[in-house]
Design an enzyme around this catalytic site. Structure first.
Site, PDB file in Angstrom:
ATOM      1  N   CYS A   1      51.709  38.933  35.508  1.00  0.00           N
ATOM      2  CA  CYS A   1      50.522  38.777  35.995  1.00  0.00           C
ATOM      3  C   CYS A   1      49.889  37.645  35.036  1.00  0.00           C
ATOM      4  O   CYS A   1      49.229  36.839  35.291  1.00  0.00           O
ATOM      5  CB  CYS A   1      49.594  40.063  35.618  1.00  0.00           C
ATOM      6  SG  CYS A   1      50.076  41.374  36.597  1.00  0.00           S
TER       7      CYS A   1
ATOM      8  N   CYS B   1      51.720  39.771  47.378  1.00  0.00           N
ATOM      9  CA  CYS B   1      52.427  39.930  46.030  1.00  0.00           C
ATOM     10  C   CYS B   1      51.427  40.984  45.296  1.00  0.00           C
ATOM     11  O   CYS B   1      51.440  41.566  44.250  1.00  0.00           O
ATOM     12  CB  CYS B   1      52.601  38.707  45.126  1.00  0.00           C
ATOM     13  SG  CYS B   1      54.103  37.797  45.870  1.00  0.00           S
TER      14      CYS B   1
ATOM     15  N   ASP C   1      48.736  39.536  44.008  1.00  0.00           N
ATOM     16  CA  ASP C   1      48.114  38.756  42.859  1.00  0.00           C
ATOM     17  C   ASP C   1      47.882  37.405  43.252  1.00  0.00           C
ATOM     18  O   ASP C   1      48.663  36.807  43.644  1.00  0.00           O
ATOM     19  CB  ASP C   1      49.162  38.975  41.605  1.00  0.00           C
ATOM     20  CG  ASP C   1      48.797  39.825  40.344  1.00  0.00           C
ATOM     21  OD1 ASP C   1      47.608  40.328  40.209  1.00  0.00           O
ATOM     22  OD2 ASP C   1      49.719  40.287  40.042  1.00  0.00           O
TER      23      ASP C   1
ATOM     24  N   CYS D   1      45.054  42.795  39.822  1.00  0.00           N
ATOM     25  CA  CYS D   1      44.876  43.748  38.982  1.00  0.00           C
ATOM     26  C   CYS D   1      43.981  43.451  37.433  1.00  0.00           C
ATOM     27  O   CYS D   1      43.793  42.494  37.465  1.00  0.00           O
ATOM     28  CB  CYS D   1      46.254  44.419  38.453  1.00  0.00           C
ATOM     29  SG  CYS D   1      47.292  43.223  37.627  1.00  0.00           S
TER      30      CYS D   1
END
Lengths: 126, 390
Positions: A104, A35, A37, A60
């Site tokens: 996120c 993914c 993340d 990120c």
């Protein structure tokens, strides 16, 4: 166009509570590399209160910044209080995120809640 | 210090080009349609400019050049124009897996018009699979569109071989190439490569944005995609962006003057960049081919255990601007299709960083970039829960 707030960039550049806690009372990892993340949260707990929290992130800038902000917010809270913190609280504290980045901020809260769950289900508590 | 290494996206206009643009904005501002002297003069100069561009790709006639607003419009005119004009002959169109987003979305639009699209895969280096191309062709195939250089991984496509294959078929199949990353960077020859249509964008070689051209071989059946007053070219009505066209011409003149030395210089710089990164940073993978199969303008690495959006943002804070294939950096949240097309997994796509050079990129800039890259990669790996040894 992705545009972050100054505060998000600041938390990305200087993340608070970064790293590992050796002998943590609980830790949890959520997300996946596929993914893009992934996060690990470490908790130190005394009398049902989060006395220390640290995190590691594969992700990120939004992932790193929300994790950093989350740790600032929940440090010192009781477990019950910490469980009530939502992704919206974190995003608002950061001055917002681009909509595509909302997931996120979910990960930071998900990982925190998972770590608390791990603690509550563990036989040894302080 | 700011170092721009996203030159595959765009480049800066050079002063000589700006001077030319200014001349056609402030002094020679007329349009080519009109019976008075200044219009006639511009008409002649536009014809001269077409002659110039035709010559740069070894086209036979000046009116095979159609000025457009850039590669996206050129691609639209080529694909939509040829598909619609040849619908009676067939409804099948072939593209490669590494086409630029513009060709990809035109192909989607053509599907909605009833055309069938085949996507030819590339190999692990990003080079078109010629065997798969041959297999994809049908009696109803009317057009094949192959990007000249894979814009993300830098692979140079075998255009000459594609042209050969298409010319061997027993019916006419038009051959279009999106040459935005090849034109004015390496020699192109539409005769040798048997290309029928070729898209170019001015701002990829230090020309202005919003201008490009499409080469259309004489005899190609093509429809216009826009309608309006015919000023200079009925295939593309509306007033020509004369200053931008003249600026693009000046940019191309300069690029072609320096073509060989730039190629050689950037090839050395590229080899230096790649070997330093591979020697000084652990757990890296070069995406795309090595050596002559790769454009000297492109370096693309994936860094394990860390994520590309974070890498590119951290590099930007250090003054180095690059592109990433991470899903997190895209609006769609999809990992970069080029990395998946060359057989990479999601992690390799998320951790990919593209560094692209321009004619003026220096060794000092590369050295600075590598120092900052090492620092950023080290930092992000420190904070990542993923580690090599775990």
């Amino acid at each position: 166009m992705l545009k972050y707030t100054e505060l998000v960039l600041d938390h990305f550049k200087n993340p608070r509570n970064l790293g590992r806690i050796e002998n943590a009372d609980a830790e949890a990892t959520e997300g996946s590399v596929a993914c893009g993340d992934m996060m690990t949260v470490y908790l130190k707990i005394e009398d049902n209160r989060i006395v220390d929290i640290k995190f590691e992130s594969y992700g990120c800038a939004a992932n790193i910044a929300t994790a950093s902000m989350m740790t600032e917010v929940v440090k010192g809270l009781t477990l019950e209080e910490a469980k009530k913190i939502t992704w919206r609280d974190i995003v608002e504290r950061l001055g917002g995120l681009p909509p595509v980045k909302y997931h996120c901020s979910n990960l930071a809260i998900d990982t925190l809640r998972k770590a608390i769950e791990v603690y509550e289900n563990s036989p040894v508590k302080r | 210090m700011k170092i721009f290494l996203d030159n595959c996206r765009t480049t800066r206009v050079v002063p000589e080009v700006l001077e030319e643009i200014k001349k056609y904005m402030l002094e020679k501002f007329a349009r080519p349609d009109g019976l008075y002297e200044s219009a006639q003069e511009i008409y002649d100069e536009l014809v001269e400019a077409r002659k110039f561009f035709a010559k740069t790709i070894n086209a036979s006639f000046e009116d095979e050049i159609v000025f457009t607003s850039g590669a996206t419009e050129s691609n639209n005119l080529a694909l939509l124009g040829v598909a619609r004009a040849n619908r009676k002959k067939g409804n099948h169109i072939v593209i490669s897996a590494l086409e630029h987003g513009s060709v990809m979305s035109i192909a989607e639009a053509l599907k909605r018009e009833g055309f069938e699209i085949s996507v030819v895969p590339v190999d692990g280096e990003g080079i078109l699979r010629l065997d798969e191309l041959e297999k994809s062709l049908r009696p109803t195939t009317i057009l094949v569109s192959i990007i000249a250089v894979g814009h993300f991984v830098g692979s140079i496509m075998p255009l000459k071989e594609v042209g050969e294959i298409l010319s061997r078929q027993d019916h006419k199949i038009y051959f279009h190439t999106d040459a935005a990353e090849m034109y004015a960077k390496m020699p192109m020859d539409v005769q040798k490569m048997k290309i029928d249509l070729l898209s170019v964008s001015g701002h990829k070689f230090h020309g202005p944005k919003g201008v490009g051209f499409l080469y259309v071989r004489k005899g190609t059946k093509i429809e216009p995609i826009m309608f309006g007053a015919e000023a200079f070219d009925k295939r593309r009505p509306g007033g020509e962006n004369v200053p931008a066209i003249m600026g693009m011409r000046r940019a191309a003149e300069l690029a072609f003057e320096h073509l060989d030395e730039t190629y050689k210089k950037l090839r050395e710089l590229q080899n230096y960049f790649i070997s330093r990164v591979e020697n000084e940073i652990e757990h890296v993978v070069l995406n795309g081919p090595r050596g002559e199969k790769r454009t000297p303008y492109n370096v693309n690495f994936s860094f394990s255990f860390i994520e590309g959006e974070a890498i590119s943002l951290a590099l930007s804070m250090e003054g180095v601007e690059v592109a990433t294939g991470s899903a997190c950096a895209s609006e769609s949240l999809e990992p970069n299709y080029a990395i998946l097309a060359i057989g990479g997994d999601h992690e390799r796509a998320h951790g990919s960083i593209r560094f692209t050079f321009n004619r003026f990129t220096t060794k000092e800039e590369v050295d600075y970039t590598i120092e900052k890259l090492k620092k950023v990669v080290h930092w992000l790996r420190t904070i990542s829960p993923l580690k090599a040894e775990r």
